[in-house]
Design a protein around this motif. Structure first.
Motif, PDB file in Angstrom:
ATOM      1  N   THR A  57       0.850  -1.199   0.000  1.00 28.64           N
ATOM      2  CA  THR A  57       0.000   0.000   0.000  1.00 28.64           C
ATOM      3  C   THR A  57       0.880   1.241   0.000  1.00 28.64           C
ATOM      4  OG1 THR A  57      -0.183  -0.008   2.415  1.00 28.64           O
ATOM      5  CG2 THR A  57      -1.949  -1.084   1.190  1.00 28.64           C
ATOM      6  N   PHE A  58       0.367   2.283  -0.631  1.00 31.34           N
ATOM      7  CA  PHE A  58       1.107   3.532  -0.730  1.00 31.34           C
ATOM      8  C   PHE A  58       0.645   4.531   0.319  1.00 31.34           C
ATOM      9  CE2 PHE A  58       2.030   1.786  -4.852  1.00 31.34           C
ATOM     10  CZ  PHE A  58       3.306   2.240  -5.120  1.00 31.34           C
ATOM     11  N   VAL A  59       1.591   5.318   0.795  1.00 31.31           N
ATOM     12  CA  VAL A  59       1.246   6.483   1.589  1.00 31.31           C
ATOM     13  C   VAL A  59       0.532   7.420   0.610  1.00 31.31           C
ATOM     14  CG1 VAL A  59       2.230   8.477   2.796  1.00 31.31           C
ATOM     15  CG2 VAL A  59       3.208   6.184   3.138  1.00 31.31           C
ATOM     16  N   PRO A  60      -0.616   7.998   0.989  1.00 29.54           N
ATOM     17  CA  PRO A  60      -1.313   8.886   0.057  1.00 29.54           C
ATOM     18  C   PRO A  60      -0.386   9.967  -0.500  1.00 29.54           C
ATOM     19  CG  PRO A  60      -2.670   8.470   1.972  1.00 29.54           C
ATOM     20  CD  PRO A  60      -1.316   7.869   2.263  1.00 29.54           C
ATOM     21  N   GLU A  61      -0.547  10.271  -1.773  1.00 32.22           N
ATOM     22  CA  GLU A  61       0.378  11.180  -2.448  1.00 32.22           C
ATOM     23  C   GLU A  61       0.324  12.607  -1.921  1.00 32.22           C
ATOM     24  OE1 GLU A  61      -2.713  11.489  -6.219  1.00 32.22           O
ATOM     25  OE2 GLU A  61      -0.680  10.846  -6.551  1.00 32.22           O
ATOM     26  N   TYR A  62      -0.657  12.928  -1.104  1.00 34.95           N
ATOM     27  CA  TYR A  62      -0.775  14.271  -0.544  1.00 34.95           C
ATOM     28  C   TYR A  62      -0.149  14.377   0.854  1.00 34.95           C
ATOM     29  CZ  TYR A  62      -4.932  11.884   1.254  1.00 34.95           C
ATOM     30  OH  TYR A  62      -5.785  10.977   1.827  1.00 34.95           O
ATOM     31  N   PHE A  63       0.739  13.430   1.209  1.00 31.28           N
ATOM     32  CA  PHE A  63       1.404  13.457   2.512  1.00 31.28           C
ATOM     33  C   PHE A  63       2.273  14.704   2.657  1.00 31.28           C
ATOM     34  CE2 PHE A  63       4.698  11.754  -0.162  1.00 31.28           C
ATOM     35  CZ  PHE A  63       5.869  12.260   0.388  1.00 31.28           C
ATOM     36  N   HIS A  64       2.561  15.044   3.897  1.00 33.73           N
ATOM     37  CA  HIS A  64       3.498  16.116   4.234  1.00 33.73           C
ATOM     38  C   HIS A  64       4.646  15.506   5.032  1.00 33.73           C
ATOM     39  CE1 HIS A  64       0.872  19.796   3.630  1.00 33.73           C
ATOM     40  NE2 HIS A  64      -0.007  18.811   3.520  1.00 33.73           N
ATOM     41  N   VAL A  65       5.830  16.060   4.909  1.00 30.47           N
ATOM     42  CA  VAL A  65       6.918  15.748   5.822  1.00 30.47           C
ATOM     43  C   VAL A  65       6.879  16.858   6.862  1.00 30.47           C
ATOM     44  CG1 VAL A  65       9.414  15.517   6.136  1.00 30.47           C
ATOM     45  CG2 VAL A  65       8.321  14.527   4.126  1.00 30.47           C
ATOM     46  N   THR A  66       6.354  16.547   8.043  1.00 35.80           N
ATOM     47  CA  THR A  66       6.137  17.572   9.059  1.00 35.80           C
ATOM     48  C   THR A  66       7.342  17.782   9.962  1.00 35.80           C
ATOM     49  OG1 THR A  66       5.119  15.941  10.504  1.00 35.80           O
ATOM     50  CG2 THR A  66       3.654  17.234   9.102  1.00 35.80           C
ATOM     51  N   GLU A  67       8.246  16.825   9.987  1.00 36.02           N
ATOM     52  CA  GLU A  67       9.454  16.961  10.804  1.00 36.02           C
ATOM     53  C   GLU A  67      10.619  16.272  10.127  1.00 36.02           C
ATOM     54  OE1 GLU A  67       8.998  15.214  14.672  1.00 36.02           O
ATOM     55  OE2 GLU A  67       7.209  16.375  15.146  1.00 36.02           O
ATOM     56  N   VAL A  68      11.775  16.893  10.233  1.00 35.35           N
ATOM     57  CA  VAL A  68      13.054  16.239   9.950  1.00 35.35           C
ATOM     58  C   VAL A  68      13.932  16.613  11.132  1.00 35.35           C
ATOM     59  CG1 VAL A  68      15.093  16.140   8.482  1.00 35.35           C
ATOM     60  CG2 VAL A  68      12.829  16.343   7.447  1.00 35.35           C
ATOM     61  N   GLY A  69      14.463  15.622  11.797  1.00 34.96           N
ATOM     62  CA  GLY A  69      15.272  15.891  12.977  1.00 34.96           C
ATOM     63  C   GLY A  69      16.211  14.748  13.263  1.00 34.96           C
ATOM     64  N   GLN A  70      16.866  14.856  14.397  1.00 34.04           N
ATOM     65  CA  GLN A  70      17.758  13.789  14.823  1.00 34.04           C
ATOM     66  C   GLN A  70      17.347  13.381  16.232  1.00 34.04           C
ATOM     67  OE1 GLN A  70      22.090  14.475  14.713  1.00 34.04           O
ATOM     68  NE2 GLN A  70      22.070  12.531  13.634  1.00 34.04           N
ATOM     69  N   ILE A  71      17.171  12.086  16.421  1.00 31.01           N
ATOM     70  CA  ILE A  71      16.753  11.561  17.709  1.00 31.01           C
ATOM     71  C   ILE A  71      17.909  10.764  18.304  1.00 31.01           C
ATOM     72  CG2 ILE A  71      15.185   9.972  18.872  1.00 31.01           C
ATOM     73  CD1 ILE A  71      13.085  10.698  16.774  1.00 31.01           C
ATOM     74  N   THR A  72      18.240  11.079  19.547  1.00 33.58           N
ATOM     75  CA  THR A  72      19.262  10.345  20.273  1.00 33.58           C
ATOM     76  C   THR A  72      18.584   9.602  21.408  1.00 33.58           C
ATOM     77  OG1 THR A  72      20.902  12.043  19.762  1.00 33.58           O
ATOM     78  CG2 THR A  72      21.422  10.536  21.567  1.00 33.58           C
TER      79      THR A  72
ATOM     80  N   GLU B 298      19.934  20.167   8.203  1.00 31.88           N
ATOM     81  CA  GLU B 298      21.365  19.967   8.428  1.00 31.88           C
ATOM     82  C   GLU B 298      22.035  21.264   8.868  1.00 31.88           C
ATOM     83  OE1 GLU B 298      22.927  16.471   5.515  1.00 31.88           O
ATOM     84  OE2 GLU B 298      22.168  18.262   4.512  1.00 31.88           O
ATOM     85  N   SER B 299      21.696  22.366   8.192  1.00 31.55           N
ATOM     86  CA  SER B 299      22.360  23.632   8.512  1.00 31.55           C
ATOM     87  C   SER B 299      21.845  24.251   9.809  1.00 31.55           C
ATOM     88  CB  SER B 299      22.210  24.628   7.360  1.00 31.55           C
ATOM     89  OG  SER B 299      20.866  25.048   7.234  1.00 31.55           O
ATOM     90  N   LYS B 300      20.553  24.169  10.088  1.00 27.93           N
ATOM     91  CA  LYS B 300      19.986  24.815  11.280  1.00 27.93           C
ATOM     92  C   LYS B 300      20.082  23.956  12.534  1.00 27.93           C
ATOM     93  CE  LYS B 300      18.485  28.501   9.145  1.00 27.93           C
ATOM     94  NZ  LYS B 300      19.013  29.818   9.413  1.00 27.93           N
ATOM     95  N   LEU B 301      19.990  22.649  12.379  1.00 34.95           N
ATOM     96  CA  LEU B 301      19.982  21.757  13.535  1.00 34.95           C
ATOM     97  C   LEU B 301      21.292  20.999  13.725  1.00 34.95           C
ATOM     98  CD1 LEU B 301      16.426  20.171  13.092  1.00 34.95           C
ATOM     99  CD2 LEU B 301      17.078  22.087  14.574  1.00 34.95           C
ATOM    100  N   GLY B 302      22.163  21.060  12.737  1.00 33.74           N
ATOM    101  CA  GLY B 302      23.421  20.325  12.835  1.00 33.74           C
ATOM    102  C   GLY B 302      23.225  18.823  12.744  1.00 33.74           C
ATOM    103  N   ILE B 303      22.211  18.401  12.007  1.00 30.79           N
ATOM    104  CA  ILE B 303      21.936  16.973  11.868  1.00 30.79           C
ATOM    105  C   ILE B 303      23.139  16.289  11.239  1.00 30.79           C
ATOM    106  CG2 ILE B 303      20.550  15.295  10.579  1.00 30.79           C
ATOM    107  CD1 ILE B 303      18.147  16.962  11.145  1.00 30.79           C
ATOM    108  N   GLU B 304      23.537  15.188  11.851  1.00 29.84           N
ATOM    109  CA  GLU B 304      24.672  14.411  11.381  1.00 29.84           C
ATOM    110  C   GLU B 304      24.207  13.320  10.427  1.00 29.84           C
ATOM    111  OE1 GLU B 304      26.405  12.950  14.969  1.00 29.84           O
ATOM    112  OE2 GLU B 304      26.571  14.962  15.824  1.00 29.84           O
ATOM    113  N   LYS B 305      25.137  12.820   9.658  1.00 32.03           N
ATOM    114  CA  LYS B 305      24.837  11.698   8.772  1.00 32.03           C
ATOM    115  C   LYS B 305      24.402  10.506   9.605  1.00 32.03           C
ATOM    116  CE  LYS B 305      28.367  13.246   5.583  1.00 32.03           C
ATOM    117  NZ  LYS B 305      29.660  12.995   5.014  1.00 32.03           N
ATOM    118  N   GLY B 306      23.469   9.743   9.079  1.00 33.99           N
ATOM    119  CA  GLY B 306      23.048   8.567   9.810  1.00 33.99           C
ATOM    120  C   GLY B 306      21.888   7.875   9.138  1.00 33.99           C
ATOM    121  N   GLU B 307      21.474   6.771   9.732  1.00 36.15           N
ATOM    122  CA  GLU B 307      20.336   6.002   9.232  1.00 36.15           C
ATOM    123  C   GLU B 307      19.051   6.800   9.426  1.00 36.15           C
ATOM    124  OE1 GLU B 307      20.114   2.905   7.707  1.00 36.15           O
ATOM    125  OE2 GLU B 307      22.304   2.973   7.602  1.00 36.15           O
ATOM    126  N   ILE B 308      18.128   6.623   8.491  1.00 37.61           N
ATOM    127  CA  ILE B 308      16.838   7.311   8.556  1.00 37.61           C
ATOM    128  C   ILE B 308      15.800   6.382   9.161  1.00 37.61           C
ATOM    129  CG2 ILE B 308      14.966   8.354   7.218  1.00 37.61           C
ATOM    130  CD1 ILE B 308      17.093   9.147   5.145  1.00 37.61           C
TER     131      ILE B 308
END
Length: 154
Positions: free
Chosen positions: A24-39, A82-92
């Motif tokens: 099944t597909f995520v509906p095409e009208y989805f939003h990406v509401t957050e991108v962050g880094q979780i420790t 990446e520029s505002k939060l300093g997100i490091e490379k890593g698994e998504i």
């Protein structure tokens, strides 16, 4: 999939599409509401202190049926994080709402991003008392001379 991998894939796409492992597909009208880094810092059942770090995307469906997230817009959101939060490379890791918020690993099948089901596991199996899985063999594989006809073992 790593943050670097998605950044390489996005410029090659016309659309950003996510599919669950069941097809099944995520509906095409989805939003990406957050991108962050979780420790996450925790202790396992064997007493080992551990630390995990993932890049987190949160997908959300709204009543915004005309919305379409284009690859260059998602790339811009990633670069901004990446520029505002300093997100490091890593698994998504992707959060997506179904009956509850689910957490998924991310893969790419050549056409779509695939939300892969995550599984729990004991990280200290040697310390928590769960027996190792026993090797299964058939009786014919046993090499025992005592149980041959006329051997006198029975």
């Amino acid at each position: 999939m790593t943050l670097e991998q998605i950044k390489e894939i996005l410029p090659t796409l016309e659309n950003v599409e996510f599919q669950l492992e069941d097809g099944t597909f995520v509906p095409e009208y989805f939003h990406v509401t957050e991108v962050g880094q979780i420790t996450k810092k925790f202790i396992d059942c064997g007493g080992t202190i551990r630390k995990e770090k993932v890049v987190n995307f949160q997908l959300w469906n709204a009543n915004d049926f005309e919305h379409r997230l284009k690859p260059n817009k998602l790339l811009h959101i990633i670069e901004l994080s990446e520029s505002k939060l300093g997100i490091e490379k890593g698994e998504i890791e992707v959060e997506y709402q179904s009956e509850t918020i689910g957490k998924y690993d991310l893969d790419f099948n050549g056409n779509y991003f695939v939300l892969k089901n995550k599984q729990t596991a004991c990280l200290a199996s040697d310390a928590c008392g769960i027996p190792a899985e026993k090797q299964k063999i058939t009786l014919s594989e046993l090499n025992s001379a005592c149980c041959t006809p006329n051997s006198g073992c029975c």
